[in-house]
Design a protein around this motif. Structure first.
Motif, PDB file in Angstrom:
ATOM      1  N   GLU A 122      41.441  47.809  29.410  1.00 46.96           N
ATOM      2  CA  GLU A 122      42.152  47.215  30.545  1.00 46.96           C
ATOM      3  C   GLU A 122      43.527  46.671  30.176  1.00 46.96           C
ATOM      4  OE1 GLU A 122      39.679  44.259  32.234  1.00 46.96           O
ATOM      5  OE2 GLU A 122      38.143  45.669  32.947  1.00 46.96           O
ATOM      6  N   THR A 159      49.855  44.822  33.940  1.00 41.08           N
ATOM      7  CA  THR A 159      49.925  45.848  34.984  1.00 41.08           C
ATOM      8  C   THR A 159      51.312  45.902  35.603  1.00 41.08           C
ATOM      9  OG1 THR A 159      47.569  45.520  35.458  1.00 41.08           O
ATOM     10  CG2 THR A 159      48.887  46.649  37.137  1.00 41.08           C
ATOM     11  N   PHE A 176      48.927  32.188  38.041  1.00 41.65           N
ATOM     12  CA  PHE A 176      48.392  33.512  38.325  1.00 41.65           C
ATOM     13  C   PHE A 176      48.761  33.951  39.744  1.00 41.65           C
ATOM     14  CE2 PHE A 176      44.875  35.924  40.282  1.00 41.65           C
ATOM     15  CZ  PHE A 176      44.973  37.103  39.561  1.00 41.65           C
ATOM     16  N   GLN A 231      45.702  28.707  37.421  1.00 39.49           N
ATOM     17  CA  GLN A 231      45.435  29.398  38.680  1.00 39.49           C
ATOM     18  C   GLN A 231      46.697  29.502  39.525  1.00 39.49           C
ATOM     19  OE1 GLN A 231      42.275  27.049  40.336  1.00 39.49           O
ATOM     20  NE2 GLN A 231      40.681  27.963  39.034  1.00 39.49           N
ATOM     21  N   GLN A 277      42.768  35.593  30.905  1.00 35.32           N
ATOM     22  CA  GLN A 277      42.642  37.053  30.950  1.00 35.32           C
ATOM     23  C   GLN A 277      43.086  37.591  32.309  1.00 35.32           C
ATOM     24  OE1 GLN A 277      39.308  38.337  28.920  1.00 35.32           O
ATOM     25  NE2 GLN A 277      39.506  40.508  29.429  1.00 35.32           N
ATOM     26  N   LEU A 278      42.861  36.854  33.379  1.00 32.83           N
ATOM     27  CA  LEU A 278      43.364  37.273  34.682  1.00 32.83           C
ATOM     28  C   LEU A 278      44.890  37.370  34.669  1.00 32.83           C
ATOM     29  CD1 LEU A 278      41.112  35.251  37.168  1.00 32.83           C
ATOM     30  CD2 LEU A 278      41.091  37.716  36.763  1.00 32.83           C
ATOM     31  N   CYS A 279      45.535  36.382  34.070  1.00 30.64           N
ATOM     32  CA  CYS A 279      47.001  36.405  33.973  1.00 30.64           C
ATOM     33  C   CYS A 279      47.468  37.587  33.133  1.00 30.64           C
ATOM     34  CB  CYS A 279      47.503  35.096  33.385  1.00 30.64           C
ATOM     35  SG  CYS A 279      47.170  33.627  34.392  1.00 30.64           S
ATOM     36  N   LYS A 337      45.982  40.514  32.565  1.00 30.35           N
ATOM     37  CA  LYS A 337      45.813  41.781  33.274  1.00 30.35           C
ATOM     38  C   LYS A 337      46.884  41.957  34.350  1.00 30.35           C
ATOM     39  CE  LYS A 337      40.794  42.023  32.610  1.00 30.35           C
ATOM     40  NZ  LYS A 337      39.460  42.019  33.295  1.00 30.35           N
ATOM     41  N   LYS A 338      47.171  40.901  35.078  1.00 25.95           N
ATOM     42  CA  LYS A 338      48.169  41.000  36.145  1.00 25.95           C
ATOM     43  C   LYS A 338      49.542  41.312  35.587  1.00 25.95           C
ATOM     44  CE  LYS A 338      50.617  38.216  39.580  1.00 25.95           C
ATOM     45  NZ  LYS A 338      50.752  36.879  40.218  1.00 25.95           N
ATOM     46  N   PRO A 340      38.620  33.204  30.815  1.00 23.30           N
ATOM     47  CA  PRO A 340      38.699  34.028  32.028  1.00 23.30           C
ATOM     48  C   PRO A 340      39.996  33.848  32.800  1.00 23.30           C
ATOM     49  CG  PRO A 340      36.537  33.006  31.857  1.00 23.30           C
ATOM     50  CD  PRO A 340      37.400  32.374  30.801  1.00 23.30           C
ATOM     51  N   ALA A 341      40.482  32.599  32.906  1.00 27.15           N
ATOM     52  CA  ALA A 341      41.727  32.369  33.637  1.00 27.15           C
ATOM     53  C   ALA A 341      42.915  33.005  32.919  1.00 27.15           C
ATOM     54  CB  ALA A 341      41.948  30.870  33.808  1.00 27.15           C
ATOM     55  N   CYS A 374      50.540  35.304  26.233  1.00 28.72           N
ATOM     56  CA  CYS A 374      49.128  35.539  26.537  1.00 28.72           C
ATOM     57  C   CYS A 374      48.439  36.322  25.424  1.00 28.72           C
ATOM     58  CB  CYS A 374      49.005  36.298  27.859  1.00 28.72           C
ATOM     59  SG  CYS A 374      49.653  35.421  29.284  1.00 28.72           S
TER      60      CYS A 374
END
Length: 850
Positions: free
Chosen positions: A670, A618, A538, A535, A610-612, A614-615, A607-608, A638
């Motif tokens: 995504e 992007t 991220f 977290q 995958q957040l990294c 995507k960020k 989930p944690a 990742c």
């Protein structure tokens, strides 16, 4: 008158010859003396018939035609004899002379003839002395072309007691050095300065720099290897230390490839043949701390290639070094080859049964020779008893790392050396230490944790599961890892960069243990810390401009740990089922106990992560600056975790096929599609050929610079543009591209409907151009080429999955089939499972023949 003339000739030319001795004529001494006397008389008779001008002409002719060294030898021989006669005559007195001589001395001289005879004798003796001096002057002037008075401006004086004759041969060292002769350095002996740099022979170097203190070629600055080896055996410790220091710098530059062009051949094998190993090993047994430190530096330069073994700290500062640490987060980057010498089995069979000497073993394998010469106990003694400064300690630990990389047997010797591991864990991996140590004061390394010591543990763990289990059970390795990873690096009371380095090495060591199914209890205990760290990363870490950010290395190490734990948890069910079927049968050691974690312990991390992903994807896609500003290794870590997660997901009893398909479609829309269609990724594909060692002909770039007795991975900074490790360069696209293709292979294997969306990965023009160029090049072998082979394997594997259902792939069928056949031939040891898979699913695939 004839008697007077004979006496004069005898005085001028001597009673006997000073040149002809007749030592090889006969065994009869009287006959030899008679023959030598006859030769001398003939020479005297011939000279007596010549005028003084004729004698001078013949003398000049001989001086011009004969070798100057021969002339100097003859002159010194004559001078030595005349000096001996003069001393003998001067030592005689009326009291010590023979009786007849004493009586003659007491008889007063009468008549003019006696007076004239004495004056003639003095005149002839002075002529002989002047002739000897003139010969010395002529020889000295012939050597330099400069008048002797200018070379040695010393004039004799009668006031100097027993020093009225200037002995020029004893004043040679006072003359100015002759000017260096300009010319080509080709074929000349190499000379080096005190920094280990190669010296030009015609370079004008001031004498006060200390580069002319040698006997051979005094006008040329620098020292040869022979002179340095001789100086290393001096009785003075300062001279031995200086010689070892210069030799260490020469070896370091030679291993770095700085002399690859200047010298006619590799320097390292020649130095090993000259006994460099024994010189350094004997110097380690000295009692002088400065000399021991210099010997450790020399041994470190000999064994460790900086490009192969570079610390995280150095990589973070420089950002341009390449090594095994740099590729650890890559696909299968934690695997490392054994750096031992390879011998012909026929030679081993011939020498079987005969114990080799230390010299023979060191010539065959340097590491084996040093282990035979009790290197490890001596290094332990230096660390524990002598307690050297920080730089020396780091050098010793890096030497131990190189020894452990040699082979499994060498790693066991490092592990089992008495008190060595205890010293390392107690002094350099403590659980508690003093207050924060500033980066400017690192002279004392004892009593505080060192990242290099944790790296040594990781290398030992890489050698095998049994060593890892011993380190965990006997030396409490996991307690150290938990101590260094449970806190934020800024709370470790260490320098910030050193604290991050220690945390990253601890995470890498932990990941290696997790792959074996060891250290998993600690993963369950620190699960909240792992989630909290994800977290934090991220929220604070960006993939743009973070190449030198220590947090990026920590993130890559954390993803390696999570991937290793996911792999172990993914096979936990399979191992449990195997144990249940086999039961508890005595003597069956093939089955390992089930690991203490299962799939439920790692599924919550997705989930944690995958957040990294995507960020950071992007940020990489939307970045409009230079592509090298994007930290591609961070994104690749990742993607590799997602590929490993999908690979183990389908093996779980709780696997939901419908939910997996929905997740893959979400992941495609995504993450994957925006990435592979971006200008950033197309640029990465375009750079594949540029960073391909095979396409750039880097596999056979010049002669080999290492020695068969001391192999390395070839990471030489001085010739970085022509090295096989080009594919793992800092700006290489291989890490990112391999991760994308690996994830695509896993996605298509689970969801066939995604094949059409990923067809651009195998039909893109840059990919086709790369494959066409790669398969047309000659074969080469290097450890770093395996990362190129990983990418090619996944390219061919993805094409095999797409070609049955995607018509746009059909025009490239022949190209990919030929690439598969070429890859089959070029695969390196350690990738044998690729051969099995290619033969089973690719080479004979019907789609390639229809």
């Amino acid at each position: 008158m004839e008697t007077d003339q004979g006496n004069a000739q005898t005085i001028m030319f001597g009673d006997t010859s000073t040149i002809v001795e007749g030592s090889g004529l006969s065994h009869d001494r009287r006959a030899v003396e008679t023959e030598v006397h006859q030769i001398h008389q003939e020479n005297v008779a011939r000279l007596s018939t010549m005028t003084e001008e004729q004698i001078q002409q013949e003398r000049d002719k001989l001086l011009q035609t004969l070798d100057p060294s021969l002339i100097q030898f003859l002159a010194s021989k004559k001078k030595h004899q005349s000096t001996g006669e003069t001393q003998h005559t001067s030592n005689e007195s009326p009291l010590t002379a023979p009786v007849g001589t004493a009586e003659q001395a007491q008889v007063p001289a009468a008549g003019v003839s006696a007076v004239s005879s004495l004056s003639e004798e003095d005149r002839l003796r002075s002529m002989v002395s002047e002739q000897d001096n003139s010969e010395d002057v002529l020889l000295a002037e012939m050597d330099t072309g400069v008048p002797l008075q200018e070379q040695v401006p010393i004039q004799s004086s009668k006031d100097w007691l027993n020093m009225d004759v200037v002995e020029h041969e004893k004043l040679e060292w006072m003359k100015d050095l002759p000017a260096a002769k300009p010319g080509d350095n080709k074929g000349k002996v190499a000379r080096f300065d005190l920094e280990g740099q190669l010296m030009s022979r015609d370079k004008d170097v001031p004498t006060h720099l200390g580069l002319h203190h040698h006997g051979d070629e005094p006008e040329v600055a620098g020292y040869t290897l022979e002179e340095l080896f001789m100086l290393s055996r001096s009785r003075l410790p300062q001279q031995r230390a200086l010689a070892l220091q210069v030799l260490a710098r020469i070896v370091a530059r030679a291993r770095n490839g700085e002399f690859a062009v200047a010298l006619s051949g590799p320097l390292l094998p020649m130095m090993l043949e000259s006994g460099m190993v024994f010189v350094v090993r004997f110097s380690l047994d000295e009692n002088t701390p400065s000399l021991v430190a210099t010997a450790v530096e020399a041994l470190h330069s000999l064994l460790v290639l900086p490009g192969d073994e570079v610390s995280l700290q150095k990589h973070s500062i420089c950002g341009s070094e390449l090594c095994a640490d740099h590729v650890y987060s890559w696909y299968r980057g934690s695997e490392f080859p054994a750096l031992c010498s390879m011998r012909n089995p026929e030679e081993e069979g011939e020498e079987k049964g005969r114990e080799k000497t230390d010299q023979e073993l060191a010539k065959e394998d340097v590491i084996k020779g040093l282990l035979r010469m009790t290197l490890l106990p001596r290094l332990r003694y230096i660390l524990e008893v002598l307690r050297p400064d920080g730089p020396v300690v780091i050098h010793i630990v890096e030497i131990l790392i190189r020894v452990a990389r040699h082979s499994l047997q060498a790693a066991y010797q490092v592990l089992r050396c008495p008190h060595l591991m205890e010293t390392v864990f107690t002094e350099f991996l403590p659980l508690s230490w003093a207050d924060k140590v500033s980066s400017a004061d690192k002279s004392e390394a004892h009593g505080r944790p060192l990242p290099q010591a944790m790296k040594l543990m990781r290398v030992l763990c890489t050698a095998g599961r049994n060593i890892t289990a011993i380190l965990i059970s006997k030396h409490s390795l996991m307690e150290r890892i938990m101590r260094y990873t449970a806190e934020h690096p800024s709370d470790l009371e260490l320098d910030q960069l050193e604290a991050y380095s220690l945390a990253v090495e601890s995470l890498r060591t932990w990941a290696t243990c997790a792959v074996y199914g060891l250290g998993c209890e600690a993963f369950r205990e620190l699960y909240p810390v792992v989630v909290q760290t994800l977290q934090r990363l991220f929220g604070t870490l960006s993939c743009v401009g973070s190449r030198a950010d220590p947090q990026a290395f920590q993130a890559a190490g954390l993803f390696s740990l999570i991937e290793g734990a996911t792999h172990t948890a993914g096979v936990a069910t399979e191992l449990s089922a195997r144990l249940a079927n086999v039961g508890e049968r005595e003597g069956n050691h093939d089955n390992l106990p089930a690991p203490p974690i299962n799939w439920s312990h790692v599924i919550g991390l997705l989930p944690a992560v995958q957040l990294c992903v995507k960020k950071w994807v992007t940020q990489a896609v939307s970045h409009t600056g230079e592509p090298q500003e994007v930290n591609s290794s961070l994104v690749a870590s990742c993607l590799h975790y997602l590929a490993s997660y999908l690979c183990k997901l389908v093996l779980q009893p709780s696997h939901d096929a419908v939910g997996t398909l929905q997740y893959l479609e979400e992941l495609m829309s995504e993450v994957l599609l925006p990435l592979i269609n971006s200008a950033y990724f197309i640029t990465q594909l375009q750079k594949i050929r540029t960073f391909s060692p095979t396409c750039q002909h880097c596999g056979t770039a010049g002669p080999r610079q290492d020695s068969p007795a001391l192999p390395d991975l070839g990471c030489r900074k001085a010739v970085s543009g022509q090295q096989p490790w080009l594919c793992v360069h800092e700006h290489s696209p291989y890490s990112m591209v391999t991760a994308v293709y690996r994830l695509a292979v896993q996605a298509v294997s689970l969801h066939k409907g995604l094949a059409d969306k990923l067809s651009s990965l195998v039909t893109q023009q840059h990919v086709v151009a790369f494959l066409s160029s790669w398969q047309s090049q000659s074969d080469s072998a290097s450890y770093w080429l395996r990362f190129e082979h990983h990418l090619l394997y996944h390219m061919v594997k993805l094409f095999t999955q797409l070609v049955p259902s995607v018509p746009s792939c059909h025009p490239h069928t022949v190209l990919y089939h030929q690439s598969a056949l070429t890859l089959l031939r070029r695969l390196l040891p350690g990738d044998e499972h690729y051969i099995h898979d290619l033969m089973s699913t690719v080479i004979f695939q019907p789609s390639f023949f229809l």
